[in-house]
Design an enzyme around this catalytic site. Structure first.
Site, PDB file in Angstrom:
ATOM      1  N   ASN A  11      54.676  38.737  39.954  1.00 23.44           N
ATOM      2  CA  ASN A  11      55.501  39.274  38.882  1.00 23.44           C
ATOM      3  C   ASN A  11      56.218  40.496  39.441  1.00 23.44           C
ATOM      4  O   ASN A  11      55.591  41.530  39.640  1.00 23.44           O
ATOM      5  CB  ASN A  11      54.599  39.645  37.692  1.00 23.44           C
ATOM      6  N   TRP A  12      57.506  40.330  39.701  1.00 25.19           N
ATOM      7  CA  TRP A  12      58.256  41.427  40.336  1.00 25.19           C
ATOM      8  C   TRP A  12      58.615  42.534  39.349  1.00 25.19           C
ATOM      9  O   TRP A  12      59.163  43.561  39.742  1.00 25.19           O
ATOM     10  CB  TRP A  12      59.519  40.868  41.006  1.00 25.19           C
ATOM     11  N   LYS A  13      58.374  42.302  38.060  1.00 21.62           N
ATOM     12  CA  LYS A  13      58.686  43.311  37.039  1.00 21.62           C
ATOM     13  C   LYS A  13      60.132  43.802  37.212  1.00 21.62           C
ATOM     14  O   LYS A  13      60.993  43.004  37.572  1.00 21.62           O
ATOM     15  CB  LYS A  13      57.660  44.447  37.092  1.00 21.62           C
ATOM     16  N   HIS A  96      53.072  39.663  28.509  1.00 21.18           N
ATOM     17  CA  HIS A  96      52.555  40.639  29.473  1.00 21.18           C
ATOM     18  C   HIS A  96      52.234  41.942  28.736  1.00 21.18           C
ATOM     19  O   HIS A  96      52.948  42.324  27.805  1.00 21.18           O
ATOM     20  CB  HIS A  96      53.580  40.887  30.581  1.00 21.18           C
ATOM     21  N   GLU A  98      52.796  44.878  29.435  1.00 17.73           N
ATOM     22  CA  GLU A  98      53.908  45.838  29.409  1.00 17.73           C
ATOM     23  C   GLU A  98      54.910  45.490  28.309  1.00 17.73           C
ATOM     24  O   GLU A  98      55.543  46.374  27.738  1.00 17.73           O
ATOM     25  CB  GLU A  98      54.567  45.906  30.798  1.00 17.73           C
ATOM     26  N   GLU A 166      44.633  39.948  32.408  1.00 20.86           N
ATOM     27  CA  GLU A 166      45.005  41.181  33.095  1.00 20.86           C
ATOM     28  C   GLU A 166      44.487  42.376  32.304  1.00 20.86           C
ATOM     29  O   GLU A 166      45.124  42.797  31.320  1.00 20.86           O
ATOM     30  CB  GLU A 166      46.538  41.284  33.202  1.00 20.86           C
ATOM     31  N   GLY A 172      48.343  48.111  38.183  1.00 22.70           N
ATOM     32  CA  GLY A 172      49.019  49.178  38.915  1.00 22.70           C
ATOM     33  C   GLY A 172      48.170  50.416  39.159  1.00 22.70           C
ATOM     34  O   GLY A 172      48.690  51.444  39.584  1.00 22.70           O
ATOM     35  N   SER A 211      45.872  44.866  40.075  1.00 21.05           N
ATOM     36  CA  SER A 211      45.539  45.449  41.380  1.00 21.05           C
ATOM     37  C   SER A 211      44.960  44.448  42.383  1.00 21.05           C
ATOM     38  O   SER A 211      44.103  44.792  43.190  1.00 21.05           O
ATOM     39  CB  SER A 211      44.595  46.645  41.208  1.00 21.05           C
ATOM     40  N   GLY A 232      51.354  41.978  40.780  1.00 17.02           N
ATOM     41  CA  GLY A 232      52.531  42.836  40.622  1.00 17.02           C
ATOM     42  C   GLY A 232      52.953  43.430  41.945  1.00 17.02           C
ATOM     43  O   GLY A 232      53.584  42.779  42.777  1.00 17.02           O
ATOM     44  N   GLY A 233      52.559  44.671  42.188  1.00 12.65           N
ATOM     45  CA  GLY A 233      53.010  45.428  43.358  1.00 12.65           C
ATOM     46  C   GLY A 233      52.895  44.690  44.680  1.00 12.65           C
ATOM     47  O   GLY A 233      53.826  44.719  45.501  1.00 12.65           O
TER      48      GLY A 233
HETATM   49  P1  13P Z   1      49.602  45.020  39.812  1.00 11.02           P
HETATM   50  O1  13P Z   1      49.240  43.869  40.726  1.00 11.02           O
HETATM   51  O2  13P Z   1      50.703  45.878  40.355  1.00 11.02           O
HETATM   52  O3  13P Z   1      48.403  45.765  39.367  1.00 11.02           O
HETATM   53  O4  13P Z   1      50.245  44.355  38.486  1.00 11.02           O
HETATM   54  C1  13P Z   1      49.584  43.310  37.868  1.00 11.02           C
HETATM   55  C2  13P Z   1      50.472  42.720  36.864  1.00 11.02           C
HETATM   56  O5  13P Z   1      50.772  43.342  35.850  1.00 11.02           O
HETATM   57  C3  13P Z   1      51.013  41.372  37.112  1.00 11.02           C
HETATM   58  O6  13P Z   1      51.601  40.833  35.984  1.00 11.02           O
END
Ligand code: 13P
Length: 252
Positions: A11-13, A96, A98, A166, A172, A211, A232-233
Site C-alpha cells: 500500500n503506497w499510500k 484502511h 487511515e 492491521e 508506521g 510494520s 506500507g513503508g
Molecule cells: P506500515 O507497513 O508502514 O506500518 O503500514 C502498514 C499499512 O498501513 C498498510 O496498509
C-alpha cells in the site's frame, strides 16, 4: 484443509510520482530472478494506477487504495470501482484505518465500498484493526471481529473477499504484536469467516499489516492463519519489498 495462496500486497499510500514506475520494473526483475511463492500486488495512489498498469508486469498486479460506493454521478473528486477496473486493476483496499480516521469511514461505508468493488468483479481487501486503547482495554478481539462481521457485504463470496488485520498502533510505528497476539486475532477472524462462509471460509486470505519488514516477515508470515501481508513503508522500494516476498520462499 488447504490454505489459500499467500498474497503480499503493498500500500503506497500518498507516496510516489511517475518516476516510481522504475520500482515496479525492478520488482518484476527481482521476482523473475529469485522467484516468489506468493501473489504480489501494489496499490499506488490513483494518479499512478494507469502508468503502473501500462508496465504490464508479469509478476506484479496493480490495485487501488479506495473507491466510492457509487458507480458514477455527482461526487466531485471521487473515483468509482468501475473506473478502477477499467484501468486494469483486480483489487481495491477498503476501510484502511487511515480512511476510517481521516475521513470518518464507518463499517457501513466500508461495507458499501467493498460491495461496489465486488459488484464490478474486483476483490475487496477489507481492513480491520484495533487502536492501542482498545487493545489495552482487552477489547481487540471484540473490535476486530465486529468490524469483520459488519464490513463484509451481504453478497460477498470467498473469491472476492480478503481481510487485512492491521492493528492501528502497529502502522508506521515500528511496533508489531507478538506472534501469539497475531495468531489469536487471525484465528478469531477465521472463525467469523467459517461462520459466514462455512468450510469455504478457509479459502479467504487474512493478511497481517503493520510494520512488516524483511527482518520480521518470516516470523509473522509463519503464524497460523496468516495468509500474506499488507505492507506500507517497506513496499515503496522494490528491494525492501522483495525481502518480504522472499520470506515465502522459505515458508514454502
Ligand atoms: P506500515 O507497513 O508502514 O506500518 O503500514 C502498514 C499499512 O498501513 C498498510 O496498509
Amino acid at each position: 484443509m488447504t490454505t489459500p495462496k499467500a498474497l503480499v500486497a503493498g500500500n503506497w499510500k500518498m507516496n510516489g510520482l511517475k518516476s516510481a514506475a522504475t520500482e515496479i520494473m525492478r520488482l518484476n526483475d527481482l521476482v523473475k530472478e529469485g522467484g516468489a511463492r506468493c501473489d504480489i500486488l501494489i496499490c499506488p495512489a490513483f494518479t499512478l494506477i494507469s502508468t503502473l498498469c501500462d508496465i504490464n508486469s508479469e509478476y506484479v498486479a496493480i490495485g487501488a487504495q479506495d473507491c466510492h460506493m457509487n458507480m458514477n454521478g455527482a461526487h466531485t473528486g471521487d473515483i468509482s470501482a468501475e473506473m478502477i477496473k477499467d484501468l486494469g486493476c483486480g483489487h481495491i483496499i477498503v476501510g484502511h484505518s487511515e480512511r476510517r480516521a481521516d475521513h470518518g469511514e464507518m463499517n457501513e461505508t466500508v461495507n458499501a465500498k467493498a460491495s461496489a468493488a465486488q459488484s464490478v468483479g474486483l476483490k475487496a481487501i477489507i481492513c480491520v484493526g484495533e487502536t492501542i486503547e482498545e487493545r489495552k482495554a482487552g477489547r481487540a478481539l471484540n473490535v476486530v471481529t465486529s468490524q469483520v462481521k459488519a464490513s463484509i457485504p451481504s453478497g460477498a463470496v470467498v473469491e472476492n473477499t480478503i481481510i487485512a488485520y492491521e492493528p492501528v498502533w502497529a502502522i508506521g510505528s515500528g511496533l508489531t504484536p507478538t506472534a501469539t497476539d497475531v495468531e489469536e486475532v487471525h484465528n478469531a477472524v477465521r472463525d467469523v469467516l467459517l461462520e459466514r462462509f462455512s468450510d469455504h471460509g478457509t479459502q479467504i486470505n487474512i493478511l497481517y499489516g503493520g510494520s512488516v519488514k524483511a527482518s520480521n516477515a518470516l516470523e509473522l508470515m509463519s503464524v497460523n492463519n496468516v495468509n500474506g501481508a499488507l505492507v506500507g513503508g517497506a513496499s515503496l522500494k522494490a528491494d525492501d519489498f522483495y525481502g518480504i516476498i522472499s520470506a515465502y520462499n522459505e515458508i514454502g
